[in-house]
Enzyme design. Structure first.
Site, short mmCIF file in Angstrom:
data_model
loop_
_atom_site.label_atom_id
_atom_site.label_comp_id
_atom_site.label_asym_id
_atom_site.label_seq_id
_atom_site.Cartn_x
_atom_site.Cartn_y
_atom_site.Cartn_z
N ASP A 24 0.98 -1.45 0.25
CA ASP A 24 -0.01 0.28 0.29
C ASP A 24 0.92 1.56 0.06
OD1 ASP A 24 -2.09 1.26 -0.07
OD2 ASP A 24 -1.62 1.60 2.08
N ASP A 70 -0.41 5.29 1.03
CA ASP A 70 -0.72 5.92 1.72
C ASP A 70 -0.85 5.50 3.39
OD1 ASP A 70 -1.13 7.67 0.03
OD2 ASP A 70 -2.84 7.63 -0.41
N GLU A 75 -1.66 10.36 4.29
CA GLU A 75 -2.50 10.06 3.00
C GLU A 75 -2.78 10.64 2.17
OE1 GLU A 75 -4.55 7.37 3.31
OE2 GLU A 75 -3.93 6.60 4.94
N ARG A 129 -15.06 12.22 -1.03
CA ARG A 129 -14.07 12.84 -0.54
C ARG A 129 -13.46 13.66 -1.43
NH1 ARG A 129 -9.86 8.67 1.00
NH2 ARG A 129 -10.87 7.74 0.13
N SER A 131 -2.92 0.33 -4.84
CA SER A 131 -3.25 1.89 -3.82
C SER A 131 -4.16 2.11 -4.22
CB SER A 131 -2.22 2.75 -3.49
OG SER A 131 -2.79 3.91 -3.07
N GLY A 132 -5.20 2.67 -3.52
CA GLY A 132 -6.28 3.29 -3.73
C GLY A 132 -6.19 4.99 -4.20
N LYS A 161 -8.11 -4.55 -5.17
CA LYS A 161 -7.25 -4.85 -4.23
C LYS A 161 -6.61 -6.19 -4.30
CE LYS A 161 -5.11 -0.25 -1.18
NZ LYS A 161 -4.37 0.33 -0.11
N ASP A 191 -2.09 -1.01 6.00
CA ASP A 191 -2.44 -0.40 6.81
C ASP A 191 -3.99 -0.25 7.40
OD1 ASP A 191 -3.18 2.71 7.51
OD2 ASP A 191 -2.26 2.00 5.25
#
Length: 295
Positions: free
Chosen positions: A89, A91, A98, A134, A178-179, A227, A248
């Site tokens: 990952d 962030d 992040e 977001r 990653s997102g 993911k 995380d």
């Protein structure tokens, strides 16, 4: 995997475009956000290095007592040592921030966006819902993203550059899953020497005038379970015998499923998400532990 790869290289419509950053990282001394942006700007003006390491807050001993996975079992250690590929990952794992929170803060919507990020990483809301919510709070323009990349280079977690070098020296393939957004992750990959084709991430979309128009929903990492999908398709295409996922958040934990990651290592050196950490095969707070175990 064909569908995944095609989604990664699919050209954008003519009315949309993407940006790629070749920003050269500069040394950034780690300061608490409470010290103010002026001090952070001073830190960014120091001598250039190949990576930007930032310190993290130590975890209280009492917080660790509830976990029984801070020392790897023999089986876990053997899986780690025999890995053919390791996925990270980005962030709060490879980087101390992040990314979307930092971009939102730069655009003046940091606090509201950070609240949504906490929900998404904790697994309390679907990732795609949190991502759309977001972005809608600040709608970053192309010029804002470019300025952000120029003024706020990536801040790497301590030891990640050494760990990646060690893995590569052992002929272990390294991926970033990653997102977050490719525009912000490409510079991270460049610092670490990870090929950009080894990145699986989301894509911000912009109109002909640089206005924000959304994100590429064809990317598997744009939704919950994405993911896991990326890892499963990657493993099937490359034929990896043993694959490890390190991160995380809840979306990283999801990658450990049949056909996906054999091992989930929770890195809590930046954020300790207790519900995720408790379910990890191995909980670490420092990448040095992973480096030493490869000796």
């Amino acid at each position: 995997m064909d569908s995944l790869l095609s989604a990664r290289i699919k050209p954008l419509p003519t009315h949309s475009r993407q940006i790629h950053s070749t920003i050269r990282p500069t040394l950034l001394l780690q300061f608490s956000r409470r010290l103010g942006k002026s001090q952070m700007e001073m830190g960014r003006c120091r001598t250039s290095f190949n990576s930007i390491a930032a310190s993290v807050q130590p975890i209280e001993g009492s917080a660790l007592s509830q976990f029984n996975n801070t020392l790897p079992s023999k089986e876990v250690l053997e899986l780690w040592k025999s890995a053919n590929a390791v996925c990270f990952d980005v962030d709060s794992t490879v980087c101390v921030d992040e990314g979307i929170d930092e971009l939102a803060d730069f655009c003046g919507a940091g606090e509201a966006v950070a609240e949504w990020t906490a929900r998404a990483m904790g697994g309390s809301v679907p990732f795609e819902v949190a991502l759309a919510a977001r972005l809608s709070l600040f709608n970053p323009s192309l010029s804002q993203v470019e300025e952000f990349l120029a003024k706020r280079p990536p801040r790497l977690s301590p030891g990640i550059d050494e760990l990646v070098k060690k893995l590569k020296a052992n002929n272990i393939d390294v991926y970033l899953i990653s997102g977050g957004f490719r525009q912000m992750i490409n510079p991270v990959a460049s610092i670490l020497g990870i090929p950009h084709e080894n990145i699986f991430a989301n894509q911000l979309l912009f109109g002909s005038k640089g206005e924000f128009i959304g994100f590429d929903e064809n990317e598997p990492t744009s939704r919950s379970g994405g993911k896991a999908t990326a890892v499963q398709q990657l493993r099937k295409a490359r034929g990896y015998k043993t694959l490890v996922m390190t991160g995380d958040g809840a979306t990283d934990l999801e990658a450990r499923k049949p056909g996906g990651a054999d091992l989930f290592i929770c890195y809590a050196g930046v954020q300790l998400r207790e519900n995720v950490a408790a379910k990890a095969d191995w909980l670490v707070f420092n990448f040095v532990d992973l480096i030493n175990s490869l000796e």
